[in-house]
Design a protein around this motif. Structure first.
Motif, short mmCIF file in Angstrom:
data_model
loop_
_atom_site.label_atom_id
_atom_site.label_comp_id
_atom_site.label_asym_id
_atom_site.label_seq_id
_atom_site.Cartn_x
_atom_site.Cartn_y
_atom_site.Cartn_z
N ASN A 358 -3.38 -20.43 13.53
CA ASN A 358 -3.69 -20.77 14.94
C ASN A 358 -5.17 -20.53 15.22
O ASN A 358 -5.55 -19.56 15.87
CB ASN A 358 -2.84 -19.92 15.90
CG ASN A 358 -1.37 -20.16 15.69
OD1 ASN A 358 -0.97 -21.24 15.26
ND2 ASN A 358 -0.55 -19.16 15.98
N ILE A 359 -5.99 -21.43 14.72
CA ILE A 359 -7.44 -21.24 14.85
C ILE A 359 -8.01 -22.41 15.66
O ILE A 359 -7.63 -23.56 15.45
CB ILE A 359 -8.10 -21.18 13.46
CG1 ILE A 359 -7.42 -20.08 12.62
CG2 ILE A 359 -9.60 -20.90 13.57
CD1 ILE A 359 -7.70 -20.16 11.14
N SER A 360 -8.91 -22.10 16.59
CA SER A 360 -9.47 -23.14 17.44
C SER A 360 -11.01 -23.06 17.44
O SER A 360 -11.59 -22.31 16.65
CB SER A 360 -8.91 -22.96 18.86
OG SER A 360 -9.24 -24.05 19.66
N THR A 361 -11.61 -23.84 18.33
CA THR A 361 -13.07 -23.82 18.43
C THR A 361 -13.49 -23.68 19.89
O THR A 361 -12.68 -23.90 20.79
CB THR A 361 -13.68 -25.11 17.85
OG1 THR A 361 -12.96 -26.22 18.39
CG2 THR A 361 -13.61 -25.14 16.34
N TRP A 362 -14.77 -23.36 20.12
CA TRP A 362 -15.24 -23.03 21.47
C TRP A 362 -15.01 -24.15 22.48
O TRP A 362 -14.76 -23.89 23.64
CB TRP A 362 -16.73 -22.67 21.43
CG TRP A 362 -17.62 -23.84 21.07
CD1 TRP A 362 -18.01 -24.22 19.83
CD2 TRP A 362 -18.19 -24.78 21.97
NE1 TRP A 362 -18.79 -25.35 19.88
CE2 TRP A 362 -18.92 -25.71 21.20
CE3 TRP A 362 -18.17 -24.96 23.36
CZ2 TRP A 362 -19.62 -26.78 21.75
CZ3 TRP A 362 -18.87 -26.02 23.91
CH2 TRP A 362 -19.58 -26.92 23.11
N ASP A 363 -15.05 -25.42 22.03
CA ASP A 363 -14.92 -26.54 22.96
C ASP A 363 -13.46 -26.85 23.31
O ASP A 363 -13.19 -27.68 24.18
CB ASP A 363 -15.60 -27.79 22.38
CG ASP A 363 -15.14 -28.09 20.96
OD1 ASP A 363 -14.80 -27.13 20.25
OD2 ASP A 363 -15.10 -29.26 20.57
N LYS A 364 -12.51 -26.18 22.63
CA LYS A 364 -11.09 -26.50 22.88
C LYS A 364 -10.37 -25.38 23.64
O LYS A 364 -9.26 -25.59 24.12
CB LYS A 364 -10.37 -26.75 21.56
CG LYS A 364 -10.90 -27.97 20.84
CD LYS A 364 -9.92 -28.49 19.80
CE LYS A 364 -10.48 -29.71 19.10
NZ LYS A 364 -11.64 -29.41 18.23
N ILE A 365 -10.96 -24.22 23.71
CA ILE A 365 -10.23 -23.11 24.35
C ILE A 365 -10.39 -23.14 25.88
O ILE A 365 -11.37 -23.66 26.40
CB ILE A 365 -10.71 -21.73 23.83
CG1 ILE A 365 -12.23 -21.60 23.96
CG2 ILE A 365 -10.26 -21.50 22.41
CD1 ILE A 365 -12.72 -20.19 24.05
N ASP A 366 -9.39 -22.57 26.55
CA ASP A 366 -9.48 -22.42 28.01
C ASP A 366 -8.56 -21.29 28.45
O ASP A 366 -7.63 -20.94 27.71
CB ASP A 366 -9.06 -23.73 28.70
CG ASP A 366 -9.72 -23.86 30.07
OD1 ASP A 366 -10.33 -22.88 30.55
OD2 ASP A 366 -9.62 -24.94 30.68
N ALA A 367 -8.84 -20.76 29.63
CA ALA A 367 -7.96 -19.71 30.15
C ALA A 367 -6.68 -20.33 30.68
O ALA A 367 -6.70 -21.42 31.24
CB ALA A 367 -8.67 -18.98 31.28
N ASP A 368 -5.54 -19.61 30.48
CA ASP A 368 -4.28 -20.06 31.05
C ASP A 368 -3.60 -18.84 31.68
O ASP A 368 -2.92 -18.07 30.99
CB ASP A 368 -3.39 -20.67 29.94
CG ASP A 368 -2.08 -21.21 30.49
OD1 ASP A 368 -1.79 -20.94 31.68
OD2 ASP A 368 -1.35 -21.88 29.75
N PRO A 369 -3.80 -18.66 32.99
CA PRO A 369 -3.27 -17.46 33.67
C PRO A 369 -1.76 -17.31 33.55
O PRO A 369 -1.24 -16.20 33.66
CB PRO A 369 -3.67 -17.67 35.13
CG PRO A 369 -4.73 -18.70 35.12
CD PRO A 369 -4.52 -19.56 33.91
N ASN A 370 -1.04 -18.42 33.32
CA ASN A 370 0.43 -18.35 33.22
C ASN A 370 0.93 -18.60 31.81
O ASN A 370 2.08 -19.04 31.63
CB ASN A 370 1.06 -19.37 34.18
CG ASN A 370 0.64 -19.11 35.61
OD1 ASN A 370 0.70 -17.97 36.06
ND2 ASN A 370 0.16 -20.14 36.29
N LEU A 371 0.11 -18.37 30.85
CA LEU A 371 0.47 -18.64 29.45
C LEU A 371 1.80 -18.00 29.07
O LEU A 371 2.05 -16.84 29.36
CB LEU A 371 -0.65 -18.09 28.53
CG LEU A 371 -0.54 -18.40 27.05
CD1 LEU A 371 -0.73 -19.88 26.79
CD2 LEU A 371 -1.62 -17.59 26.28
N LYS A 372 2.65 -18.77 28.43
CA LYS A 372 3.96 -18.26 27.99
C LYS A 372 3.89 -17.92 26.51
O LYS A 372 3.11 -18.50 25.77
CB LYS A 372 5.05 -19.33 28.21
CG LYS A 372 5.20 -19.76 29.67
CD LYS A 372 6.15 -18.83 30.41
CE LYS A 372 6.29 -19.18 31.89
NZ LYS A 372 5.10 -18.97 32.73
#
Ligand code: KG4
Ligand code: ZN
Length: 373
Positions: A358-372
């Motif tokens: 599960n690896i991503s990059t800086w341009d794809k990440i975002d905050a998700d306050p309700n992440l499950k």
């Protein structure tokens, strides 16, 4: 590999740096050799105290100010440069949006400028992973099963899947069945307040300060040690319900009515507050233990693991250990200083996510306050 972890989901600005050495990094349940190079937390309790709870905008301002400082200190303590970091593990949710975004912006900037991969981490999984690490003192630990010596977290010797995880904090009270790393099934959750939130609100009602958990715990302890006895009972919400859900808002209201009832007859003294603290804490403990043990039995789990801020509660730890033993279920809990929010648990969750790809990059990440999970 060197993992830098950033945690800003609520009111603690935390940065950890760990070095992981594992001969079998690809293996599913590889026992990693984890060396903690830095684990720093900048608490905002002083800021939120006067409001009796976390104020999101104040929290985000404090994260913005403190994160670069904590990050710099962590690198210095680890004796590393940014170029030495292999991956950045970052809490992306659940949590307070303004707080999460500060961590996300910071990780984006680092990822973009220094070309570092980013591992998005679920805060709840971070709490769960606080049990996959016990303070590692650099001494050799003998693995009782393989009879070989290795430097691995000693809790791994006791943890066997499936695990019934109780995550109990200011924002969460949930039961997750865990069949392996990354395999979670939600089996119960609070229908209203989280247990930690109830501790904080009950403390606020009694004018005791913030955060309420440690204050109520200390008062309850004092009550046990005194000869004072003040007869009062509070409800054990949903203790006999057939499901594994929780509800703590009624308990908080019961404290409110109890305080009103007593104040009509007499002054609310420190002794009375101690008695309420004791009964309140025992009510929360009774419900948490009863539901978790029933869930563990229903799903036939080998282990019960507790985590999150409320799992720092001494009485809960003691009584849980006892009850799990009586029921023949292995019980694990994180070291007390890893119960509340910290970067180290995010680093460890980051490592398991790295193994899972599960690896991503800086341009794809975002905050998700309700992440499950
Ligand atoms: O995990 P955490 O640091 O943040 C969240 O993810 O919410 O948990 C903070 C919560 C607060 O509600 C605090 O009152 C509670 O954990 N807490 C405790 C104790 N220490 C912290 N509750 C009961 N007893 C404690 N000793
Ligand atoms: Zn937390």
């Amino acid at each position: 590999m060197i993992i830098l972890a950033i945690e800003t989901s609520c009111d603690d600005t935390s940065v950890a740096i760990i070095e992981v050495k594992s001969k079998k990094q690809k293996a599913k349940n590889a026992n990693p050799e984890i060396k903690v190079l830095a684990n720093l937390i900048s608490s905002q309790i002083r800021i939120h105290k006067k409001w009796g709870g976390v104020v999101p905008n104040l929290a985000s301002r404090a994260h913005a100010k403190n994160l670069p400082i904590v990050f710099g200190k962590a690198l210095k303590e680890a004796k590393l440069k940014i170029k030495d970091i292999d991956v950045i593990a970052l809490t992306i949710g659940p949590g307070l949006s303004p707080s999460l975004l500060i961590g996300v912006h910071f990780a984006r900037a680092l990822g973009c400028k220094y070309n570092k991969p980013i591992i998005p981490v679920n805060h709840v999984e971070g709490h769960i992973c606080s049990n996959f690490f016990q303070k590692f003192d650099n001494s050799e630990i003998r693995n009782p099963k393989s009879k070989t010596k290795s430097k691995i977290p000693n809790s791994e010797f006791r943890i066997q899947f499936p695990i019934m995880n109780l995550i109990v904090s200011g924002g969460h009270t949930s039961l997750y069945l865990m069949k392996g790393y990354g395999k979670y099934q939600l089996v119960g959750k609070t229908r209203d307040d989280a247990a930690g939130e109830a501790f904080d609100k009950a403390a606020k009602m009694m004018g005791l300060g913030y955060p309420g958990g440690p204050i109520i715990s200390a008062l309850a302890e004092s009550y046990k040690l005194t000869a004072i006895s003040y007869q009062l009972t509070l409800p054990r919400p949903m203790i006999n319900s057939k499901d594994f859900d929780f509800s703590f808002s009624g308990l908080k209201t019961a404290v409110f009515y109890k305080l009103r009832e007593i104040s009509e007859k007499e002054e609310i003294t420190k002794n009375i507050k101690m008695a309420i603290a004791y009964e309140f804490q025992q009510s929360v403990i009774d419900v948490l233990i009863s539901k978790t043990i029933s869930a563990a039995k229903k799903y036939k789990t080998k282990t019960i693991a507790i985590s999150g801020g409320v799992s720092a509660n001494s009485e809960l730890r003691k009584q849980f250990e006892q009850k799990a033993k009586e029921n023949g279920i292995t019980f694990v809990m994180p070291p007390k200083d890893m119960s509340t929010d910290n970067g180290l648990m995010i680093a460890i969750a980051g490592y398991y996510n790295f193994l899972a790809g599960n690896i991503s990059t800086w341009d794809k990440i975002d905050a998700d306050p309700n992440l499950k999970l």
